[in-house]
Design an enzyme around this catalytic site. Structure first.
Site, short mmCIF file in Angstrom:
data_model
loop_
_atom_site.label_atom_id
_atom_site.label_comp_id
_atom_site.label_asym_id
_atom_site.label_seq_id
_atom_site.Cartn_x
_atom_site.Cartn_y
_atom_site.Cartn_z
N PRO A 138 0.68 -1.27 0.00
CA PRO A 138 0.00 0.00 0.00
C PRO A 138 0.70 1.31 0.00
CG PRO A 138 -0.97 -1.43 1.60
CD PRO A 138 0.16 -2.13 0.96
N GLU A 139 1.90 1.57 0.11
CA GLU A 139 2.29 2.99 0.11
C GLU A 139 2.81 3.40 -1.28
OE1 GLU A 139 4.18 4.29 3.83
OE2 GLU A 139 3.70 2.34 4.66
N LYS A 157 -2.02 6.83 -3.57
CA LYS A 157 -2.12 5.38 -3.56
C LYS A 157 -3.23 4.87 -4.49
CE LYS A 157 -0.69 5.73 1.25
NZ LYS A 157 -1.17 5.65 2.66
N HIS A 207 -7.98 -15.51 -2.24
CA HIS A 207 -8.68 -14.24 -2.01
C HIS A 207 -8.97 -13.49 -3.30
CE1 HIS A 207 -7.88 -15.02 2.16
NE2 HIS A 207 -6.59 -15.05 1.94
N ARG A 218 -7.99 -8.75 2.99
CA ARG A 218 -8.82 -8.05 3.99
C ARG A 218 -9.97 -7.25 3.38
NH1 ARG A 218 -4.84 -5.24 8.18
NH2 ARG A 218 -6.80 -4.93 9.27
N ARG A 252 -2.74 0.89 15.39
CA ARG A 252 -1.56 0.12 14.98
C ARG A 252 -0.37 0.63 15.76
NH1 ARG A 252 -2.94 2.95 10.21
NH2 ARG A 252 -4.29 1.38 9.38
#
Length: 293
Positions: free
Chosen positions: A2-3, A61, A100, A120, A277
DNA sequence: CATAGATCCTGTATGC
DNA sequence: TGCATACAGGATCTAT
């Protein structure tokens, strides 16, 4: 993955594998992957079928490919956000479905499929309208609110510094605000703050313009280095379109290194809770403001 | 309006 | 072994 560095790696792969290909069929295997596609009149699969994907773009992103229909731009784009665990994979049509798989895109040429895989399900895809971006370009309406990232040639550092200083919040939270500066996530926020010798709990509005400028310079540098290394992969969840991980994990100074020595001073790296987190920081190089962990 | 916190998921790692 | 808890590369909705 993700980044910004990881998303850029994916963008490059998408660009290489998908540009110019005509979509033959779209299978949505999990409706949640398409929850942000709100146009019920024009459902996701129908909007894509028969379209040609144009070169892949990115803002922060977010990724997107403008669509051509019958040889001309139709004013829409396929938009993708990877969320926490999303992957775009290029796989042969006869490759088995992974655990997934959320969306499968097949092409008329019968070549490798584009598959959106997301453990997720925080990520997603949508077909969205392209609008003017104010700089002579076009951007999906749903991506308009995202600021440019520090490596973007059109990034306006003076404006970004002013925006950061106008925020009444801790500096780390501001760094993660994609409407102020985009592309930075939890890893590169912590790495940038460490390089700038700033604790993430410092109030943004009390930092000097020079300090914030330096912080943005570090963010640019660390994300540039990470991109050159193919991004940061802690495990197989974060891979490029061909399934390969990046090598920047071993260059991280503080992220995920609780208890290990600070590369600058040798103090044990600390971890503290942050937004459900963690934040990682050096107690000597980055002294916390008073009344902070 | 702007900000802090909770929330959407599924999986793995750790501790009792 | 089984079970409970903590935690994970993000964005967005909600209370305040």
């Amino acid at each position: 993955m993700p980044e910004r560095p990881e998303v850029e790696v994916v963008r490059a792969g998408l660009d290489r594998w998908a540009t110019g290909r005509v979509i033959d069929q779209v299978d949505v295997c999990h409706p949640r992957a398409v929850r942000r596609h709100r146009d019920r009149v024009w459902d996701f699969a129908a909007a894509l079928t028969g379209s040609t994907l144009r070169c892949a773009s990115r803002r922060g992103k977010y990724l997107w490919c403008p669509l051509d229909h019958e040889g001309r731009a139709d004013g829409h784009a396929l938009v993708v956000h990877l969320g926490m665990s999303g992957q775009l994979r290029v796989l042969p049509a006869d490759a088995a479905d992974g655990p997934h798989l959320r969306v499968r895109i097949s092409f008329r040429d019968g070549g490798p499929q584009l598959r959106f895989v997301d453990q997720r399900t925080f990520g997603g895809m949508l077909v969205d309208e392209l609008v003017e971006d104010g700089d002579g370009g076009r951007i999906p309406a749903s991506v308009q609110h995202i600021a440019r990232d520090p490596l973007d040639p059109r990034f306006d550092q003076r404006a970004a510094v002013a925006l950061v200083r106008a925020k009444d919040a801790e500096i780390k939270r501001v760094l993660l605000d994609q409407q102020v500066v985009s592309g930075i996530g939890n890893i590169y926020a912590d790495e940038s703050l460490w390089r700038a010798r700033l604790h993430g709990a410092r109030p943004a509005r009390r930092l000097s313009a020079r300090a914030i400028g330096g912080l943005l310079d570090h963010a640019r540098a660390v994300m540039g280095e990470a991109l050159a290394a193919g991004g940061t992969s802690f495990d197989a969840l974060y891979v490029d379109v061909e399934g390969r991980g990046g090598y920047f994990e071993r260059s991280l100074a503080v992220y995920g290194r609780e208890g290990e020595p600070c590369p600058a001073c040798g103090s044990a790296i600390r971890r503290s809770p942050f937004m459900n987190r963690s934040s990682y920081w050096c107690p000597r190089c980055q002294p916390p403001p008073r009344r902070s962990r």
